[in-house]
Design a protein around this motif. Structure first.
Motif, short mmCIF file in Angstrom:
data_model
loop_
_atom_site.label_atom_id
_atom_site.label_comp_id
_atom_site.label_asym_id
_atom_site.label_seq_id
_atom_site.Cartn_x
_atom_site.Cartn_y
_atom_site.Cartn_z
N LEU A 128 0.81 -1.22 0.00
CA LEU A 128 0.00 0.00 0.00
C LEU A 128 0.84 1.26 0.00
CD1 LEU A 128 -2.94 -0.88 2.44
CD2 LEU A 128 -2.90 -0.96 -0.05
N GLY A 180 -7.55 -0.06 4.15
CA GLY A 180 -7.22 0.16 2.75
C GLY A 180 -8.26 0.98 2.01
N ARG A 240 -6.17 5.55 1.15
CA ARG A 240 -6.00 6.31 -0.09
C ARG A 240 -4.77 7.20 -0.02
NH1 ARG A 240 -11.71 6.50 0.39
NH2 ARG A 240 -11.66 8.61 1.29
N ILE A 267 -1.79 4.96 -0.72
CA ILE A 267 -1.66 4.66 -2.15
C ILE A 267 -1.13 5.87 -2.91
CG2 ILE A 267 -2.96 4.05 -4.22
CD1 ILE A 267 -4.80 2.38 -2.42
N ARG A 315 2.49 6.01 -2.42
CA ARG A 315 3.15 4.96 -3.20
C ARG A 315 3.28 5.36 -4.66
NH1 ARG A 315 -0.45 -0.08 -4.16
NH2 ARG A 315 -1.18 1.28 -5.84
N GLU A 316 2.24 5.97 -5.21
CA GLU A 316 2.25 6.31 -6.62
C GLU A 316 3.18 7.48 -6.92
OE1 GLU A 316 0.79 4.49 -8.87
OE2 GLU A 316 0.05 3.16 -7.30
N GLY A 341 -0.53 -5.23 -2.53
CA GLY A 341 -1.70 -4.38 -2.43
C GLY A 341 -3.03 -5.10 -2.45
N ASP A 375 -3.42 -6.60 -7.98
CA ASP A 375 -4.28 -5.44 -7.75
C ASP A 375 -4.62 -4.85 -9.12
OD1 ASP A 375 -3.94 -2.12 -7.35
OD2 ASP A 375 -5.37 -3.12 -6.05
N ARG A 428 -2.45 -1.89 -10.37
CA ARG A 428 -1.09 -2.27 -10.72
C ARG A 428 -1.07 -3.11 -12.00
NH1 ARG A 428 2.55 -1.30 -6.72
NH2 ARG A 428 4.01 -2.78 -7.63
#
Length: 534
Positions: free
Chosen positions: A241, A390, A396, A399, A402-403, A472, A520, A523
């Motif tokens: 995540l 999650g 959120r 995430i 992470r992005e 994830g 996921d 992904r």
């Protein structure tokens, strides 16, 4: 012509399991009977039935049946040829093969050749799957989870390396067939519409397992799988995540285990505390692990990438070395050093002794079956927390970090605070699993908590379970932990080459399926963007 070739191969492959494959029962599974498939013959039969169904009714596959048929044919081919070759090797030559084995080898090869010569599917887009009544959808979900539990049970209870070696590629190729046929996506949509029914069906299917076992041999394997799956889910918060590479996560498992061992009334405990009730032990183990996560994360989470990975690896080794030295000679007397804390008593909850035999619905439950039920409750709690967090604002934010951490920070997300929260939550879940693990294994010793070892648990094993299963996701680490524990448990030679084979598996996965076995959705689209645009 190719369709007739494929149909002939499928028909002969269906007949072959009902013939003897060898003359002696010395080969595992007793493949000497006529008219009664046994052992690996059952796997070949299932693969052949799947291929026949796809060939006879291509509309079963919403995304097209040809690619799924090819995967099913490879499942039949690999499981059959592995068995045939194993019979010849184990028993001393091809003279030990009966006509059924020759028919099975030839027919599955014919099936695979014919399936791969069929023209590709031209179905674009996939056929829509009709909506079913609510009760019918619940029945389908229940049947799927019962079938999945049966497949997993078959893999766990295979009595020999030969049978497991025949089962494993068949399961992987049939999983591939499920994915490319479009049934996997349809099932995902079905479970998304019925989340409560999905959770109940999954739990009910898992509860069936101990009722099918007559002793604790395979239930003990299931217990260890559940422990490592719970820890892998906790690591999935950090890695999947938030995108933080933690190479010392096993230290939090050890923190929970040592905490439980010290306060559970062990005669080797150096603390004059306890025995505490299990609920207090579990909360204390989670709290100590959470504090350890904050202490380790606070100075390290300002680092990024490889630097963070190296520092977490160092902290994992520091934990093992520290508990190894707290023996009263080179440090305070707390953990008994290399000897660890042994004779950790079994859990007792409201008079229910998990170490004693009990009878539930007329079935005798031994020690490992009792712990299996407890670990199912732990897994259910971990999955519930993971799913709820999650889907929340915190999830959120994770995430988003992470992005693109810079973009997330620019939008007002405090990166350090949210990363520290993820680190602490993941550590506490590992601590919870560690408290149960200490009671199950009746000890806590330093050698159990290395970065890499010939046997799990270790940080490399847990990270591989997350990556191979699918970062994830909820089910990805569960599948990854099950596979990566079962394979070394079934193959003795695997322990000698574990790290090399793990590395090879990761390389293969990065090339062919970088999103993991159960990806996921986001992904998957990132890794296969060309499939979306074409």
């Amino acid at each position: 012509m190719n369709k007739h070739l494929t149909a002939a191969g499928a028909a002969l492959a269906l007949i072959s399991p009902f013939l003897a494959w060898t003359w002696t029962p010395l080969y595992p599974g007793d493949l000497t009977l006529y008219g009664y498939p046994g052992g690996s013959q059952l796997v070949t039969l299932v693969c052949a039935l799947t291929a026949t169904a796809l060939l006879a009714a291509p509309r079963l596959a919403p995304a097209g049946a040809v690619r799924a048929l090819r995967a099913a044919s490879l499942a039949a081919l690999t499981t059959t040829w592995v068995t045939v070759v194993a019979i010849a090797v184990d028993l001393g030559g091809v003279v030990n093969l009966e006509p059924g084995a020759w028919l099975a080898a030839g027919s599955t090869a014919l099936l695979a050749v014919g399936a791969h010569r069929l023209p590709d599917d031209t179905l674009d887009p996939p056929r829509p799957v009709p909506r079913l009544p609510r009760w019918a959808e619940v029945l389908v979900i229940t049947a799927v989870f019962v079938l999945a539990m049966y497949v997993l049970t078959y893999g766990i209870t295979t009595g020999s390396p030969e049978e497991f070696l025949a089962f494993l590629p068949a399961a992987l190729f049939l999983g591939r067939a499920l994915t490319v046929s479009g049934l996997g996506a349809a099932l995902g949509a079905l479970t998304a519409r019925n989340r409560t029914a999905t959770a109940v069906a999954a739990l009910a299917a898992a509860l069936v397992f101990p009722f099918t076992q007559s002793d604790g041999q395979y239930t003990a394997i299931a217990d260890n799988i559940l422990i490592f799956a719970a820890v892998a889910l906790g690591l999935n918060i950090v890695v999947g995540l938030v995108g933080l590479l933690d190479l010392g996560y096993v230290a939090f498992l050890g923190t929970g285990a040592y905490t439980a061992a010290l306060v559970s009334g062990s005669s080797f405990s150096t603390l004059d505390i306890g025995p505490l009730p299990f609920w207090a032990t579990a909360l204390l183990g989670m709290a100590v692990s959470l504090v350890a996560g904050i202490v380790i994360g606070a100075p390290t989470l300002r680092l990024h990438g490889d630097y963070l990975a190296i520092v977490t690896l160092g902290f994992g080794e520091i934990f093992r070395i520290t508990v190894n030295n707290l023996d009263g000679s080179s440090g305070p007397s707390l953990t008994n050093g290399p000897n660890g804390i042994n004779s950790v008593p079994d859990i007792n909850v409201l008079g229910f002794d998990f170490g004693a035999e009990h009878h539930i619905l007329g079935v005798e439950f031994g020690r490992f079956a009792n712990y299996y039920l407890l670990l199912l409750a732990v897994i259910a709690l971990v999955v519930f927390l993971y799913s709820r967090v999650g889907d929340s604002r915190i999830g959120r934010a994770w995430i988003a970090l992470r992005e693109d951490e810079k973009a997330a920070t620019a939008m007002g997300i405090e990166g350090f605070r949210f990363k520290l929260l993820a680190f602490a939550m993941g550590a506490s879940l590992a601590g919870l699993a560690g408290t149960v693990m200490a009671h199950l294994q009746t000890n806590a010793v330093p050698d159990n908590y290395k970065f890499a070892d010939t046997a799990p648990p270790n940080s490399a094993f847990l990270l591989a379970a997350v990556v191979l299963g699918g970062m994830g996701t909820v089910s990805g680490p569960l599948v990854g932990a099950a596979l990566l524990y079962l394979i070394p448990a079934k193959f003795e030679f695997f322990s000698k080459y574990q790290m090399m084979l793990f590395g090879l598996a990761l390389v293969v996965m990065m090339i062919y399926r970088p999103e993991g076995l159960i990806p996921d959705r986001k992904r998957q689209l990132e890794f296969h963007e060309e499939a979306v645009t074409t």
